[in-house]
Design a protein around this motif. Structure first.
Motif, short mmCIF file in Angstrom:
data_model
loop_
_atom_site.label_atom_id
_atom_site.label_comp_id
_atom_site.label_asym_id
_atom_site.label_seq_id
_atom_site.Cartn_x
_atom_site.Cartn_y
_atom_site.Cartn_z
N ALA A 135 -38.67 -33.82 29.54
CA ALA A 135 -38.76 -34.88 28.95
C ALA A 135 -37.85 -34.63 27.66
O ALA A 135 -37.66 -33.34 27.24
N SER A 136 -37.66 -35.66 26.84
CA SER A 136 -36.90 -35.47 25.47
C SER A 136 -37.99 -35.16 24.47
O SER A 136 -39.12 -35.30 24.64
N ARG A 137 -37.37 -34.56 23.11
CA ARG A 137 -38.19 -34.30 22.21
C ARG A 137 -39.22 -35.75 21.94
O ARG A 137 -40.33 -35.51 21.56
N ALA A 138 -38.51 -36.99 22.03
CA ALA A 138 -39.26 -37.99 21.55
C ALA A 138 -40.26 -38.42 22.61
O ALA A 138 -41.58 -38.61 22.28
N ASP A 139 -40.08 -38.07 23.88
CA ASP A 139 -40.97 -38.29 25.12
C ASP A 139 -42.10 -37.22 24.80
O ASP A 139 -43.32 -37.95 25.11
N ASN A 167 -38.30 -20.97 20.18
CA ASN A 167 -37.85 -19.79 19.79
C ASN A 167 -38.68 -18.59 20.69
O ASN A 167 -38.01 -17.53 20.63
N GLU A 168 -39.90 -18.85 20.98
CA GLU A 168 -40.33 -17.84 21.84
C GLU A 168 -39.82 -17.71 23.20
O GLU A 168 -40.11 -16.76 23.97
N GLY A 169 -38.85 -18.64 23.63
CA GLY A 169 -38.31 -18.52 24.99
C GLY A 169 -39.16 -19.20 26.01
O GLY A 169 -38.77 -19.03 27.25
N TRP A 170 -40.27 -19.89 25.65
CA TRP A 170 -40.94 -20.27 26.65
C TRP A 170 -40.64 -21.65 27.25
O TRP A 170 -41.14 -22.16 28.20
N ALA A 171 -39.66 -22.28 26.55
CA ALA A 171 -39.00 -23.55 27.14
C ALA A 171 -37.69 -23.51 26.60
O ALA A 171 -37.26 -22.80 25.60
N GLU A 172 -36.83 -24.34 27.31
CA GLU A 172 -35.36 -24.29 26.91
C GLU A 172 -34.95 -25.89 26.94
O GLU A 172 -35.59 -26.65 27.48
N GLU A 173 -34.06 -26.15 26.00
CA GLU A 173 -33.50 -27.42 25.63
C GLU A 173 -32.21 -27.58 26.44
O GLU A 173 -31.18 -26.60 26.04
N GLY A 224 -24.38 -38.13 27.62
CA GLY A 224 -25.71 -38.67 26.84
C GLY A 224 -26.12 -37.92 25.82
O GLY A 224 -25.76 -36.71 25.36
N ARG A 225 -26.93 -38.57 25.13
CA ARG A 225 -27.42 -37.77 23.93
C ARG A 225 -28.80 -37.08 24.06
O ARG A 225 -29.15 -36.14 23.35
N SER A 226 -29.80 -37.57 24.99
CA SER A 226 -30.88 -36.67 25.23
C SER A 226 -30.78 -35.70 25.82
O SER A 226 -30.11 -35.38 26.82
N ARG A 227 -31.58 -34.54 25.24
CA ARG A 227 -31.46 -33.23 25.73
C ARG A 227 -32.85 -32.72 26.39
O ARG A 227 -33.67 -32.75 25.49
#
Length: 138
Positions: A50-54, A75-81, A87-90
């Protein structure tokens, strides 16, 4: 003023939220997690990219609040972007460390869930789930 004290749904739901949140925070603390972080990790794992907005919409939060909470998880490394090819969505994905943390914190979540259910009673817990499930998606 008495009407507010006796019938205000806002005041009552915020009180319930603080009490329930403190139960989960207490159980999850030994894992270095807050209840908000745990919920966000579960949402990230469930939404699979999901995107940040989602993520903000799914949690009924302002995007700035969601971004602040997400930044800690990243920052904790529990998720990754993930940087997409185009496209723009990360999309945000749970990391192996995040998945391991959710697994390790599972028993603490179950303990908090049991405490919250005892406090609310089965009917109260079922009512909360029913109301939450009936909320509009965004």
């Amino acid at each position: 003023m008495e009407d507010v004290v006796a019938h205000c749904l806002l005041t009552r739901t915020r009180t319930i939220s603080r009490v329930i949140t403190s139960i989960y925070d207490s159980e999850l603390r030994p894992h270095g997690l807050t209840s908000s972080q745990f919920s966000l990790l579960v949402r990230i794992a469930r939404m699979k990219g999901a995107s940040r907005a989602d993520l903000a919409r799914a949690s009924h939060q302002e995007r700035s609040t969601s971004t602040r909470n997400l930044q800690v998880v990243l920052n904790e490394g529990w998720a990754e972007e993930v940087t997409p090819d185009s496209g723009r969505s990360r999309p945000i994905l749970i990391s192996p460390a995040g998945r391991a943390l959710l697994h390790a914190a599972g028993p603490a979540w179950r303990a908090a869930q049991a405490k919250a259910r005892r406090l609310l009673g089965e009917e109260g817990a079922a009512s909360l789930v029913s109301v939450a499930d009936s909320l509009p998606p965004e």
